[in-house]
Design a protein around this motif. Sequence first.
Motif, PDB file in Angstrom:
ATOM      1  N   GLU A 326       0.838  -1.194   0.000  1.00 19.58           N
ATOM      2  CA  GLU A 326       0.000   0.000   0.000  1.00 19.58           C
ATOM      3  C   GLU A 326       0.874   1.246   0.000  1.00 19.58           C
ATOM      4  OE1 GLU A 326      -2.669  -0.129   3.284  1.00 19.58           O
ATOM      5  OE2 GLU A 326      -3.708  -1.947   2.603  1.00 19.58           O
ATOM      6  N   SER A 328       0.190   4.092   1.327  1.00 13.82           N
ATOM      7  CA  SER A 328       0.164   4.754   2.632  1.00 13.82           C
ATOM      8  C   SER A 328       1.247   4.206   3.558  1.00 13.82           C
ATOM      9  CB  SER A 328      -1.209   4.588   3.281  1.00 13.82           C
ATOM     10  OG  SER A 328      -1.533   3.214   3.455  1.00 13.82           O
ATOM     11  N   ASP A 331       4.422   5.846   2.508  1.00 13.06           N
ATOM     12  CA  ASP A 331       4.412   7.241   2.967  1.00 13.06           C
ATOM     13  C   ASP A 331       4.832   7.343   4.433  1.00 13.06           C
ATOM     14  OD1 ASP A 331       3.675   8.378   0.568  1.00 13.06           O
ATOM     15  OD2 ASP A 331       1.551   8.472   1.033  1.00 13.06           O
ATOM     16  N   ARG A 332       4.280   6.475   5.268  1.00 14.79           N
ATOM     17  CA  ARG A 332       4.608   6.525   6.703  1.00 14.79           C
ATOM     18  C   ARG A 332       6.073   6.190   6.945  1.00 14.79           C
ATOM     19  NH1 ARG A 332      -0.517   4.077   7.135  1.00 14.79           N
ATOM     20  NH2 ARG A 332       0.416   2.007   7.380  1.00 14.79           N
ATOM     21  N   THR A 341       6.965  13.477   3.296  1.00 13.99           N
ATOM     22  CA  THR A 341       6.422  12.435   2.439  1.00 13.99           C
ATOM     23  C   THR A 341       7.304  12.273   1.200  1.00 13.99           C
ATOM     24  OG1 THR A 341       5.042  13.934   1.140  1.00 13.99           O
ATOM     25  CG2 THR A 341       4.088  13.039   3.166  1.00 13.99           C
TER      26      THR A 341
END
Length: 352
Positions: A326, A328, A331-332, A341
């Motif tokens: 994913e 996300s 990104d984390r 980011t």
Amino acid sequence: MEPPPSHPPPKPPDEVRSQLVGPLLAYLRATGRDPTPLVERFGLPQDAGTLPEVSLPLTTLHAFLDAAEEFSQDLFLGLHVAQRVPRGNYGLVEYIARASPTVRDTFRSLARYLALLEPAWLASFTDDADGGGTFAYGIAGAPLAYGRHASEYGLALFIHVGRQLTERPWKPRAVAFAHSAPPEVAPLVEHFGVTPTFGGARNALTLDAATLDLRVVGADPALLSVLERAASGVSAPTPVSPPDAPGFVQAVRDTIRASLRDGAPQVSDVAKGLHVSPRTFQRRLTELGTSFQDEVDAVRRELAFRYLRDANLGVSQVAFLLGYSELSTFDRAFKRWTGMTPRVWRESAERT
């Protein structure tokens, strides 16, 4: 005059890598049959149902598939597994096929890269004079290759995924199997849309020009270029380990880097690649003052910076290449490494 020396027939491989065992066991479990007796009978890993591939003797694979048919009482087990196999089961080869622009390109890619799944596979794609073409594959010295259920699984899977890629209900011009005809063929005719031929010493799909020229929905030329370079080893990333890193850590990072194409690296897989047990693997990392997750992060971070500097790669493609399922999650992780980011970091890098 003496006759020319004859060459001995090719010898089939003693052991093969099968990507069917895991999905088949998962299918049995999903349809209410506990496959534990099969796993134990054939000495398979206890987690074989979740593994992307299982290595075993070719004769054992034949016997396993025959036993699985008897166990399930499913005369078309390979076909039914193909209709439910999860996306991504074939890693890099599958994603190359999915990123290709047309059905013709997809089958050309399969012919080129199928040996990455099993070196014994011999695959080809030949263009016909009328614009059609034939994809065929098999194993030298083993006319039946992996056996009936595996062959029906393979050709059925190519059609099933091909229809998904084009979002069109196309059918091949012809389907040929190396094995002899089963007592009933109706389920195969229903799936393929044509009546297959049997006993022809090869497994093959023949498609007409209109089908081969169908566009693949979601094709990605930029990603395809990256994946093909990775598959061909033309521009594999240089090692990220510093020169003074211990040899074991370098080997760990090299193995992690190679495994990213199949998703998030797993301790068991990396340990297996280094020929040590998971317990020994983690103990040695602890002795060197590091951990598996630290090394995964080190590889991903270094490669992330390199990939993000390539303007041809979208951030989601970079996430895929780093083994993230994913965006996300990527990104984390990237924000943890840099405080920003990936998109913000890329924009700032472009300005400097």
